[in-house]
Design a protein around this motif. Structure first.
Motif, PDB file in Angstrom:
ATOM      1  N   UNK A 121       2.593 -29.140 -20.873  1.00  0.00           N
ATOM      2  CA  UNK A 121       2.654 -27.565 -20.825  1.00  0.00           C
ATOM      3  C   UNK A 121       3.077 -27.132 -19.454  1.00  0.00           C
ATOM      4  N   UNK A 122       2.573 -27.626 -18.308  1.00  0.00           N
ATOM      5  CA  UNK A 122       2.913 -27.159 -17.051  1.00  0.00           C
ATOM      6  C   UNK A 122       4.380 -27.456 -16.864  1.00  0.00           C
ATOM      7  N   UNK A 123       4.800 -28.695 -16.986  1.00  0.00           N
ATOM      8  CA  UNK A 123       6.368 -28.808 -16.784  1.00  0.00           C
ATOM      9  C   UNK A 123       7.266 -28.233 -17.515  1.00  0.00           C
ATOM     10  N   UNK A 124       6.960 -27.780 -18.680  1.00  0.00           N
ATOM     11  CA  UNK A 124       7.829 -27.149 -19.482  1.00  0.00           C
ATOM     12  C   UNK A 124       7.935 -25.601 -19.118  1.00  0.00           C
ATOM     13  N   UNK A 125       6.665 -25.057 -18.394  1.00  0.00           N
ATOM     14  CA  UNK A 125       6.850 -23.542 -17.584  1.00  0.00           C
ATOM     15  C   UNK A 125       7.714 -23.609 -16.426  1.00  0.00           C
ATOM     16  N   UNK A 126       7.817 -24.869 -15.845  1.00  0.00           N
ATOM     17  CA  UNK A 126       8.569 -24.957 -14.564  1.00  0.00           C
ATOM     18  C   UNK A 126       9.757 -25.682 -14.677  1.00  0.00           C
ATOM     19  N   UNK A 127      10.251 -25.579 -15.783  1.00  0.00           N
ATOM     20  CA  UNK A 127      11.904 -26.178 -15.623  1.00  0.00           C
ATOM     21  C   UNK A 127      12.859 -25.376 -14.845  1.00  0.00           C
ATOM     22  N   UNK A 129      16.527 -24.451 -13.564  1.00  0.00           N
ATOM     23  CA  UNK A 129      17.733 -24.597 -14.247  1.00  0.00           C
ATOM     24  C   UNK A 129      18.818 -25.362 -13.150  1.00  0.00           C
ATOM     25  N   UNK A 130      19.461 -26.303 -13.634  1.00  0.00           N
ATOM     26  CA  UNK A 130      20.347 -26.803 -12.786  1.00  0.00           C
ATOM     27  C   UNK A 130      21.499 -26.056 -12.347  1.00  0.00           C
ATOM     28  N   UNK A 131      21.797 -26.311 -11.057  1.00  0.00           N
ATOM     29  CA  UNK A 131      22.766 -25.342 -10.276  1.00  0.00           C
ATOM     30  C   UNK A 131      24.159 -26.287 -10.360  1.00  0.00           C
ATOM     31  N   UNK A 132      23.941 -27.472 -10.468  1.00  0.00           N
ATOM     32  CA  UNK A 132      25.168 -28.248 -10.325  1.00  0.00           C
ATOM     33  C   UNK A 132      24.875 -29.694 -10.889  1.00  0.00           C
ATOM     34  N   UNK A 133      25.596 -30.027 -12.287  1.00  0.00           N
ATOM     35  CA  UNK A 133      25.254 -30.989 -12.884  1.00  0.00           C
ATOM     36  C   UNK A 133      25.459 -32.157 -12.131  1.00  0.00           C
ATOM     37  N   UNK A 134      26.292 -32.222 -11.224  1.00  0.00           N
ATOM     38  CA  UNK A 134      26.746 -33.318 -10.382  1.00  0.00           C
ATOM     39  C   UNK A 134      25.921 -33.787  -9.322  1.00  0.00           C
ATOM     40  N   UNK A 135      24.878 -32.836  -8.916  1.00  0.00           N
ATOM     41  CA  UNK A 135      23.829 -33.155  -7.930  1.00  0.00           C
ATOM     42  C   UNK A 135      22.710 -33.974  -8.607  1.00  0.00           C
ATOM     43  N   UNK A 136      22.264 -35.095  -8.268  1.00  0.00           N
ATOM     44  CA  UNK A 136      21.322 -35.925  -8.931  1.00  0.00           C
ATOM     45  C   UNK A 136      19.682 -34.944  -8.893  1.00  0.00           C
ATOM     46  N   UNK A 137      19.671 -34.364  -7.765  1.00  0.00           N
ATOM     47  CA  UNK A 137      18.292 -33.656  -7.725  1.00  0.00           C
ATOM     48  C   UNK A 137      18.118 -32.570  -8.795  1.00  0.00           C
ATOM     49  N   UNK A 138      19.188 -31.894  -9.051  1.00  0.00           N
ATOM     50  CA  UNK A 138      19.201 -30.696 -10.007  1.00  0.00           C
ATOM     51  C   UNK A 138      19.277 -31.702 -11.426  1.00  0.00           C
ATOM     52  N   UNK A 139      20.312 -32.300 -11.661  1.00  0.00           N
ATOM     53  CA  UNK A 139      20.418 -33.118 -12.799  1.00  0.00           C
ATOM     54  C   UNK A 139      19.038 -33.741 -13.425  1.00  0.00           C
ATOM     55  N   UNK A 140      18.473 -34.389 -12.564  1.00  0.00           N
ATOM     56  CA  UNK A 140      17.145 -35.018 -13.087  1.00  0.00           C
ATOM     57  C   UNK A 140      16.139 -33.764 -13.597  1.00  0.00           C
ATOM     58  N   UNK A 141      16.066 -32.559 -13.156  1.00  0.00           N
ATOM     59  CA  UNK A 141      15.293 -31.584 -13.644  1.00  0.00           C
ATOM     60  C   UNK A 141      15.997 -30.820 -14.935  1.00  0.00           C
ATOM     61  N   UNK A 142      17.109 -31.384 -15.336  1.00  0.00           N
ATOM     62  CA  UNK A 142      17.769 -30.708 -16.452  1.00  0.00           C
ATOM     63  C   UNK A 142      16.999 -31.112 -17.758  1.00  0.00           C
ATOM     64  N   UNK A 143      16.319 -30.011 -18.433  1.00  0.00           N
ATOM     65  CA  UNK A 143      15.624 -30.679 -19.691  1.00  0.00           C
ATOM     66  C   UNK A 143      16.270 -30.303 -20.913  1.00  0.00           C
ATOM     67  N   UNK A 144      17.633 -29.793 -20.683  1.00  0.00           N
ATOM     68  CA  UNK A 144      18.458 -29.639 -21.978  1.00  0.00           C
ATOM     69  C   UNK A 144      18.954 -30.771 -22.611  1.00  0.00           C
ATOM     70  N   UNK A 145      18.958 -31.916 -21.897  1.00  0.00           N
ATOM     71  CA  UNK A 145      19.007 -33.199 -22.479  1.00  0.00           C
ATOM     72  C   UNK A 145      18.061 -33.547 -23.240  1.00  0.00           C
ATOM     73  N   UNK A 146      18.350 -34.189 -24.245  1.00  0.00           N
ATOM     74  CA  UNK A 146      17.258 -34.689 -25.066  1.00  0.00           C
ATOM     75  C   UNK A 146      16.583 -35.906 -24.607  1.00  0.00           C
ATOM     76  N   UNK A 147      15.277 -35.905 -24.451  1.00  0.00           N
ATOM     77  CA  UNK A 147      14.500 -37.264 -24.074  1.00  0.00           C
ATOM     78  C   UNK A 147      13.851 -37.808 -25.231  1.00  0.00           C
TER      79      UNK A 147
END
Length: 161
Positions: A121-127, A129-147
């Motif tokens: 619940x908390x992580x869903x509220x704090x997603x 948005x990635x600023x650069x898909x090539x940056x691993x730190x922002x990519x890791x937080x991109x929840x748009x990809x299915x898990x």
């Protein structure tokens, strides 16, 4: 972080047995977990491995109290989300934590599935948005990809019902 990871968590708990059990439960739920046994170890782990999707923080910690560990981590990254997991949350804690933007808590003892639901619940509220898909730190937080959920998630076991 693996592609199917549910997220990265910093678990701050001084009770060795509880820290180990919670860590193993969360790993089985496909989270990457960095564990710390006291407040100073939490700050050190955050400096070395942060940011995290969520910090799970006990308040009654040795070396450096949980509220002070939270204050130091928030000084590094004020937007870092926290879930306070404690048996003793005093009124003085609440006011300081609210000043730091920390309002989520879970009283001990808690059911593992309750912890998992709160984390999601908390992580869903704090997603963020990635600023650069090539940056691993922002990519890791991109929840748009299915898990995909783990095939044998412990929380789905009837032992926790």
């Amino acid at each position: 972080m693996s592609v199917n990871s549910a997220g990265r968590l910093l678990l701050v708990e001084d009770e060795t047995l509880l820290r180990g059990l919670v860590r193993e439960f969360l790993v089985l739920e496909n989270f990457e977990v960095v564990a710390a046994e006291d407040g100073q170890a939490a700050v050190d782990a955050y400096e070395a491995h942060g940011p995290f999707d969520l910090v799970l923080l006990d308040l009654n910690l040795p070396v450096l109290p949980g509220v002070e560990a939270c204050r130091r981590i928030k000084a590094i990254n004020f937007n870092q989300p926290f879930l306070v997991c404690s048996a003793a949350i005093l009124e003085s804690h609440v006011s300081v934590l609210e000043t730091l933007g920390v309002t989520e808590s879970l009283g001990k003892p808690y059911h593992p599935v309750e912890l998992l639901n709160r984390i999601r619940e908390i992580t869903a509220k704090h997603e963020p948005a990635p600023t650069d898909v090539g940056d691993p730190k922002t990519w890791r937080n991109d929840r748009r990809r299915p898990a995909s959920p783990p095939a044998h998630a412990l929380s789905q076991a009837h032992a926790f019902d």
